[in-house]
Structures are given as C-alpha cells and as structure tokens.
Write a protein that holds these residues in place. Sequence first.
Motif, PDB file in Angstrom:
ATOM      1  N   ASP A 320     -13.950   1.679   0.285  1.00 55.55           N
ATOM      2  CA  ASP A 320     -12.954   2.743   0.359  1.00 55.55           C
ATOM      3  C   ASP A 320     -12.034   2.573   1.558  1.00 55.55           C
ATOM      4  O   ASP A 320     -11.133   3.395   1.786  1.00 55.55           O
ATOM      5  CB  ASP A 320     -13.641   4.113   0.445  1.00 55.55           C
ATOM      6  N   LYS A 321     -12.240   1.505   2.311  1.00 51.48           N
ATOM      7  CA  LYS A 321     -11.449   1.268   3.514  1.00 51.48           C
ATOM      8  C   LYS A 321     -10.031   0.844   3.136  1.00 51.48           C
ATOM      9  O   LYS A 321      -9.828  -0.034   2.300  1.00 51.48           O
ATOM     10  CB  LYS A 321     -12.108   0.187   4.366  1.00 51.48           C
ATOM     11  N   LYS A 322      -9.048   1.463   3.758  1.00 57.52           N
ATOM     12  CA  LYS A 322      -7.656   1.131   3.479  1.00 57.52           C
ATOM     13  C   LYS A 322      -7.332  -0.255   4.024  1.00 57.52           C
ATOM     14  O   LYS A 322      -7.597  -0.548   5.194  1.00 57.52           O
ATOM     15  CB  LYS A 322      -6.721   2.165   4.109  1.00 57.52           C
ATOM     16  N   PRO A 323      -6.781  -1.132   3.196  1.00 55.13           N
ATOM     17  CA  PRO A 323      -6.407  -2.467   3.686  1.00 55.13           C
ATOM     18  C   PRO A 323      -5.350  -2.362   4.780  1.00 55.13           C
ATOM     19  O   PRO A 323      -4.526  -1.437   4.798  1.00 55.13           O
ATOM     20  CB  PRO A 323      -5.841  -3.160   2.437  1.00 55.13           C
ATOM     21  N   VAL A 324      -5.377  -3.315   5.692  1.00 53.75           N
ATOM     22  CA  VAL A 324      -4.415  -3.298   6.798  1.00 53.75           C
ATOM     23  C   VAL A 324      -3.106  -3.933   6.351  1.00 53.75           C
ATOM     24  O   VAL A 324      -3.059  -4.739   5.415  1.00 53.75           O
ATOM     25  CB  VAL A 324      -4.975  -4.057   8.017  1.00 53.75           C
ATOM     26  N   ALA A 325      -2.039  -3.543   7.007  1.00 52.15           N
ATOM     27  CA  ALA A 325      -0.722  -4.160   6.835  1.00 52.15           C
ATOM     28  C   ALA A 325      -0.219  -4.144   5.397  1.00 52.15           C
ATOM     29  O   ALA A 325       0.311  -5.134   4.909  1.00 52.15           O
ATOM     30  CB  ALA A 325      -0.746  -5.597   7.371  1.00 52.15           C
ATOM     31  N   LEU A 326      -0.376  -3.008   4.730  1.00 50.24           N
ATOM     32  CA  LEU A 326       0.218  -2.871   3.408  1.00 50.24           C
ATOM     33  C   LEU A 326       1.720  -2.649   3.557  1.00 50.24           C
ATOM     34  O   LEU A 326       2.148  -1.827   4.362  1.00 50.24           O
ATOM     35  CB  LEU A 326      -0.383  -1.679   2.662  1.00 50.24           C
ATOM     36  N   ASP A 327       2.533  -3.372   2.782  1.00 49.79           N
ATOM     37  CA  ASP A 327       3.965  -3.103   2.822  1.00 49.79           C
ATOM     38  C   ASP A 327       4.361  -2.270   1.607  1.00 49.79           C
ATOM     39  O   ASP A 327       3.514  -1.768   0.863  1.00 49.79           O
ATOM     40  CB  ASP A 327       4.780  -4.398   2.925  1.00 49.79           C
ATOM     41  N   GLU A 328       5.655  -2.116   1.374  1.00 49.08           N
ATOM     42  CA  GLU A 328       6.116  -1.182   0.348  1.00 49.08           C
ATOM     43  C   GLU A 328       5.826  -1.639  -1.075  1.00 49.08           C
ATOM     44  O   GLU A 328       5.904  -0.826  -2.010  1.00 49.08           O
ATOM     45  CB  GLU A 328       7.615  -0.942   0.515  1.00 49.08           C
ATOM     46  N   ASN A 329       5.487  -2.913  -1.290  1.00 54.47           N
ATOM     47  CA  ASN A 329       5.187  -3.401  -2.636  1.00 54.47           C
ATOM     48  C   ASN A 329       3.697  -3.395  -2.953  1.00 54.47           C
ATOM     49  O   ASN A 329       3.300  -3.800  -4.039  1.00 54.47           O
ATOM     50  CB  ASN A 329       5.739  -4.815  -2.835  1.00 54.47           C
ATOM     51  N   TYR A 330       2.870  -2.970  -1.994  1.00 61.12           N
ATOM     52  CA  TYR A 330       1.426  -2.982  -2.163  1.00 61.12           C
ATOM     53  C   TYR A 330       0.886  -1.558  -2.080  1.00 61.12           C
ATOM     54  O   TYR A 330       1.220  -0.815  -1.148  1.00 61.12           O
ATOM     55  CB  TYR A 330       0.761  -3.849  -1.084  1.00 61.12           C
ATOM     56  N   TYR A 331       0.039  -1.208  -3.065  1.00 54.45           N
ATOM     57  CA  TYR A 331      -0.458   0.160  -3.165  1.00 54.45           C
ATOM     58  C   TYR A 331      -1.984   0.162  -3.121  1.00 54.45           C
ATOM     59  O   TYR A 331      -2.637  -0.648  -3.785  1.00 54.45           O
ATOM     60  CB  TYR A 331       0.016   0.806  -4.470  1.00 54.45           C
ATOM     61  N   PHE A 332      -2.512   1.092  -2.327  1.00 56.99           N
ATOM     62  CA  PHE A 332      -3.957   1.316  -2.303  1.00 56.99           C
ATOM     63  C   PHE A 332      -4.183   2.801  -2.532  1.00 56.99           C
ATOM     64  O   PHE A 332      -3.552   3.643  -1.877  1.00 56.99           O
ATOM     65  CB  PHE A 332      -4.564   0.888  -0.969  1.00 56.99           C
ATOM     66  N   GLY A 337       2.354   1.190   1.760  1.00 59.06           N
ATOM     67  CA  GLY A 337       2.274   1.182   3.221  1.00 59.06           C
ATOM     68  C   GLY A 337       3.224   2.125   3.909  1.00 59.06           C
ATOM     69  O   GLY A 337       3.069   2.409   5.106  1.00 59.06           O
ATOM     70  N   VAL A 338       4.232   2.627   3.196  1.00 56.78           N
ATOM     71  CA  VAL A 338       5.171   3.578   3.806  1.00 56.78           C
ATOM     72  C   VAL A 338       4.999   4.984   3.231  1.00 56.78           C
ATOM     73  O   VAL A 338       5.868   5.841   3.394  1.00 56.78           O
ATOM     74  CB  VAL A 338       6.634   3.090   3.636  1.00 56.78           C
ATOM     75  N   GLY A 339       3.883   5.207   2.532  1.00 53.51           N
ATOM     76  CA  GLY A 339       3.552   6.552   2.080  1.00 53.51           C
ATOM     77  C   GLY A 339       4.136   6.968   0.750  1.00 53.51           C
ATOM     78  O   GLY A 339       4.070   8.147   0.385  1.00 53.51           O
TER      79      GLY A 339
END
Length: 359
Positions: A320-332, A337-339
């Motif tokens: 359940d840990k949020k991946p680091v360094a997500l950018d705007e094209n990657y969703y968890f 990464g920008v909400g």
Amino acid sequence: MNKEKVIIYPVDSEYLPFLKYSNLFEDTEITGCYAPKGWFYVNKKIQVSNDRVITIQDINECKDISTFDALWVVNSNGDIDFETTILPIIQQAAKENKAIRITRSLTNEEYKMCSEVCEQYGSLLSNEEKTYISSDSTPRILNINTPVVFVFGIFEHTDKLDTLLYLHGGAKKAGYRVKTILSRKNETDIRDFISFPDFMYDRRYSDTEKILYFNHFLRRMELDHKPDIILIGLPGEIMPLDDKHNGNFGVIPYLVSNAVHCDYAVLKLFHNFYDSVFAEKLQEICRNKFEIDINAFAVSNNMIDAASISTSTLKFYTSDKKPVALDENYYFNHINGVGESLCDHLILTLQNLGKYRMV
C-alpha cells in the motif's frame, strides 16, 4: 424498492474488487461474505464501498439463513471440491427456498447437479449471462463511433478489474452513460457490465473470426444501448515475461486492438516496475504491436517477486506504500503525482478529441 439481500460464497482475493465497488450494485445488498474453513480470508476484515467493513466468515457459521434472500456462488482462486464444499451449501439454501445465483465457472455436470437440487426444493436458479456471436456474417470491420477505452496490463495480477470498476463509477457519477466489458466474468447485478466474451477463447474460431465477431459484438452493443463511452478490460498480458512465463503471448490485446480503435489506454504496471525508462519501452512495444499510444500508466498494489521469474512459479506480494517520484502520467490508487485523478484525465482527454459531449 427493496434490494435483494445476498450472501457471497466462496470469497477470496478473486472477488475483492467487486466488494470494493459494491456501491455500484443496483438491486443487491451484500449482507455476508463466507469462505471454507481454513482459507486465508476467513475472519479477515475487508473494507468495502462507503467505508463499510465486512468480516469474511467461516461458512460453517452461517446458521441463520433467514437473514438473506439469495446465495451467490462466485469464482475463487483457491482449490475447492464442488461436491463436498459447494453443493451442500446450495442444498442448504435451496431447502429454505432461497434463490441461488451462480456466476462461478462450473462443468456441465456440476451445473446439472445444481439444477437438480434447486428443482427438488423449488428454489430459483439463475446463471451468468451468455454472450452470443452476431448472426451478421459481414466480413469487414464496422465503425464504432463511441469513444473506446482500454485497460490492460503488462501481465496478469496487475489489478485491471479494480481500475475498470473505478473508471466506470467515476464516469457514471460525472453523468455519462457507460458500458463496460470486464476483463473477466460479470459477477455483479450491474446491467452496464458485460463479461468478456466467451467466443474470444473458443478454439473453434480463427483469430480472424474472433476479430470480426468482437467488432460486430461491440457495434451491436453500441446500437442497442447508445452509451457515451465503452470501457474494455483486456484479459491477459501485453507480452510474455520470459520463455517460462508467457501467459498467452499477448494474443487477446492483439485481437481486440485489431477489432476496434482505442481512444484512450491505461496500462497497469507492477508496483516494483514503474520507472519512466521501463515505461517508455512498454510504450514503444504497444505502439509497434497494437498501434496503441498509452495515455496513462497505473501502478498496481501488486508486486512481482523478480527472483521468482527464474523459477517455474511466479510469486506476488502487495504493497500500500505510495511509489516515489510519480509524475503526471503515472497513477497510484488512481491519483497521479500532482494530485489529479485518472478519471478526470480520461474525461478531459476524450473531450479534447472532439468526440465527447460535455456534461
């Protein structure tokens, strides 16, 4: 209108996505979830829609069957003997004149036994919906005018179903008419959900026939229901992991991508394989193999044990840990990464294509 109260059996990880989004269920209220004694999920608390918590119980503890209207027998990952573990539960419910709903994959003989039990006690038995092949034999691809969205994964166990249900609920809440072809069987009472067609696995048909049948199936659905958007979950994988773990060599995504043009694509990645260099390589593979541009990468909670790839059996874990360094094209968890939410990005992208009406 009162909803039908049902209990679900046997519940394990296979059914959890449907429980998570059970607020989408139209005419059904899930009052209990059960599993055979000794299964991992027995006595586990799971969070379902609207922040409800359900404890999965041992089926032997299901004593007061007056609290439900129907028994719903579903698919599961765990090995289970039909005659000793499923049929007696069906018989118990049928004796009390409860409705029996079966979406579990059964052999003809198993289904016959269910039918005989229900007939004996006068209980109603219903089975999964069937997807029929169009009688139209036109040997050409028909235009699909409704925007089409693909959700597919680098391999199995990437939570494609979770993303499909999320997008369906989000688009419907935004006011759009949605039809969703699930990546597996429809184990809900949601009329806007359709099981992935059986004919796509039928060896009696050639790949060419499957492409045409799937295209005609979509066109007929478009004409009958006039949706604003069609979501399609693609079973399987986009490519083999290696010589040992090849899945089905990405055949299903290949067939479907030839049957219909994709307007928006979400590719599900493992939790521990999501960096931008790796994703760019996958983007290139999808362009070359399927002629698809990936609009969004969704990071699954599932992790693949890289060491197990060299063995005969793959191992998976969850995080359940949020991946680091997500950018705007990657969703968890469907947030980038920008909400921003994946569903908002989907709707905005389709609107910008000029094919989508504003609500």
